[in-house]
Design an enzyme around this catalytic site. Sequence first.
Site, PDB file in Angstrom:
ATOM      1  N   SER A   1       0.854  -1.181   0.000  1.00 29.79           N
ATOM      2  CA  SER A   1       0.000   0.000   0.000  1.00 29.79           C
ATOM      3  C   SER A   1       0.893   1.234   0.000  1.00 29.79           C
ATOM      4  O   SER A   1       1.799   1.324  -0.829  1.00 29.79           O
ATOM      5  CB  SER A   1      -0.923  -0.060   1.218  1.00 29.79           C
ATOM      6  OG  SER A   1      -1.909   0.930   1.140  1.00 29.79           O
TER       7      SER A   1
ATOM      8  N   HIS B   1      -2.346  -0.893  -3.628  1.00 28.56           N
ATOM      9  CA  HIS B   1      -3.406   0.119  -3.470  1.00 28.56           C
ATOM     10  C   HIS B   1      -2.961   1.394  -4.157  1.00 28.56           C
ATOM     11  O   HIS B   1      -1.982   2.004  -3.736  1.00 28.56           O
ATOM     12  CB  HIS B   1      -3.645   0.436  -1.996  1.00 28.56           C
ATOM     13  CG  HIS B   1      -4.138  -0.724  -1.195  1.00 28.56           C
ATOM     14  ND1 HIS B   1      -3.949  -0.832   0.157  1.00 28.56           N
ATOM     15  CD2 HIS B   1      -4.826  -1.830  -1.552  1.00 28.56           C
ATOM     16  CE1 HIS B   1      -4.498  -1.954   0.602  1.00 28.56           C
ATOM     17  NE2 HIS B   1      -5.026  -2.591  -0.416  1.00 28.56           N
TER      18      HIS B   1
ATOM     19  N   ASP C   1      -4.685  -4.071   5.831  1.00 30.89           N
ATOM     20  CA  ASP C   1      -5.062  -5.039   4.806  1.00 30.89           C
ATOM     21  C   ASP C   1      -3.939  -6.059   4.651  1.00 30.89           C
ATOM     22  O   ASP C   1      -2.760  -5.724   4.760  1.00 30.89           O
ATOM     23  CB  ASP C   1      -5.299  -4.291   3.476  1.00 30.89           C
ATOM     24  CG  ASP C   1      -6.065  -5.136   2.469  1.00 30.89           C
ATOM     25  OD1 ASP C   1      -6.675  -6.150   2.875  1.00 30.89           O
ATOM     26  OD2 ASP C   1      -6.054  -4.774   1.279  1.00 30.89           O
TER      27      ASP C   1
END
Lengths: 189, 282
Positions: free
Chosen positions: A10, A37, A130
């Site tokens: 991310s 992401h 996540d």
Amino acid sequence: MYKAIVMGASYGGLEALKIILPQFPAGFPVPVIVVLHIGDHDNEIFLGYMNEMCPLQVKEAESNEPIRKGFIYFAPPNYHLLIEADFTFSLTTDEKHNYSRPSIDVLFESAAWAYTKNLIGVVLTGANSDGALGLKTIKDYGGMTMIQSPCSALSPAMPGAALKIAHPEFSLKLEGIADKLIELVNSDR
Amino acid sequence: MTQDAYNESNTDLLNIELQLLMEAIYLRYGYDFRNYSKTHIKRRVLHHLGINMLSSITQLQDRILRDRAVFNGLLDDLSINVTEMFRDPEFYKSLREKIIPKLRTYAYFKIWQAGCSTGEEVYSIAILLKEEGLLDRCQVYATDFNRKVLEIAKEGVYQKSEIEQFERNYELSGGKNKLSDYYKSRYGSVIFNRELSNKIVFADHNLVTDKVFADVNLILCRNVLIYFEKSLQENVIGLFYDSLVPSGILCLGTKESIKFSRYEHLFDVVDEKQKIYKKKIM
Ligand SMILES: C[S@@+](CC[C@H](N)C(=O)[O-])C[C@H]1O[C@@H](n2cnc3c(N)ncnc32)[C@H](O)[C@@H]1O
């Protein structure tokens, strides 16, 4: 024998992937599947750039596409990426998970179902959590688990959460990750 | 995530129970999920067990067979209704530039939007047609296999909190006015003008088990086929082919394609990136 590597990144992930992915040599015997992401943005330019940098072919994963070695696949922005039992990709527009779509957990869970113990999961830098549950699922199914060491990550939260929840086998500095993956993949062949 | 009853030690059991559940649903209610993506179905069913505190799929199956309401609950979880207005603004831009001029040549035309969910997409299309002066010349059919979302679509009422995103999409899509020209605010929600919904017929239609629509000029079916296995995708593309007039237009979702299907050579590509195709004249 390992059959695939799944990776999640991310915040700060772009830089991390630029260091890791070009190290996989041509002929690397397993596919690498990545969730990064990046919001709603089109990632065409980024993928083109990565494809230039990497000996392996870099492309966006497509619905129904058979997963093959020699490729690094990226989840398309705004879709969850899933792996089917017959080792093809599927995409969904389900609700966001951990405020993310694609979600690392969703990829990792389905990858664990499909590849069971023949899978390596890697959680890299990121500012959310996540990937932690997904990495635990990979471990539960007998796969190998790895994180970028939180203290070496641009954003430690994501590998930190994964460390706490999944107790991964390896916690490595960014520079050591690709070497370890190559070693793992080659050692049991 | 993973349901406690199922783990690495009994994956086979999980897969068997899932397959039986899909058969049971098909036999009992006629909804055919047997050729949907297996992993997607597995995730959704496990999620459903979790929130309903059920201990196994077999237990869920028992209740589904006896109680339609329980089935409807699962149907909501299996039919992903996530949608928005002017989703993928670039697609609407392309539609405006490349397809509207073709539609203009017809005195009267039919549009079928399949998998309309709660209606945001079909209201977007209606607005676009209105701005191009074509709304009075067409009939729009919007269909879905989930009656609950069709009811919401008919109302045309949406949360105010979503409108900001819709406005942004509308602008990016090349909208000619303001989105607020098309709705009225009411408490925490907005209601779209009747002028739009009057042109739309909402109907229950299952792409897997129901028949063709006749002589449609434009079909939109976006983000539905991604949930299907390849064989089922082919069948549904065939259904669209049969429903279209010669030179009729098919629009799929950004990550869907007719490529590698046996219908590939029966369509011309109008916009590769936005997945817009034109049925060839044979
Ligand atoms: C993700 S939504 C897509 C909504 C909209 N087209 C969009 O792109 O924003 C998918 C819709 O397809 C519907 N659907 C799924 N399977 C279907 C079937 N077999 N027949 C008709 N509709 C179906 C679902 O109920 C859901 O409303």
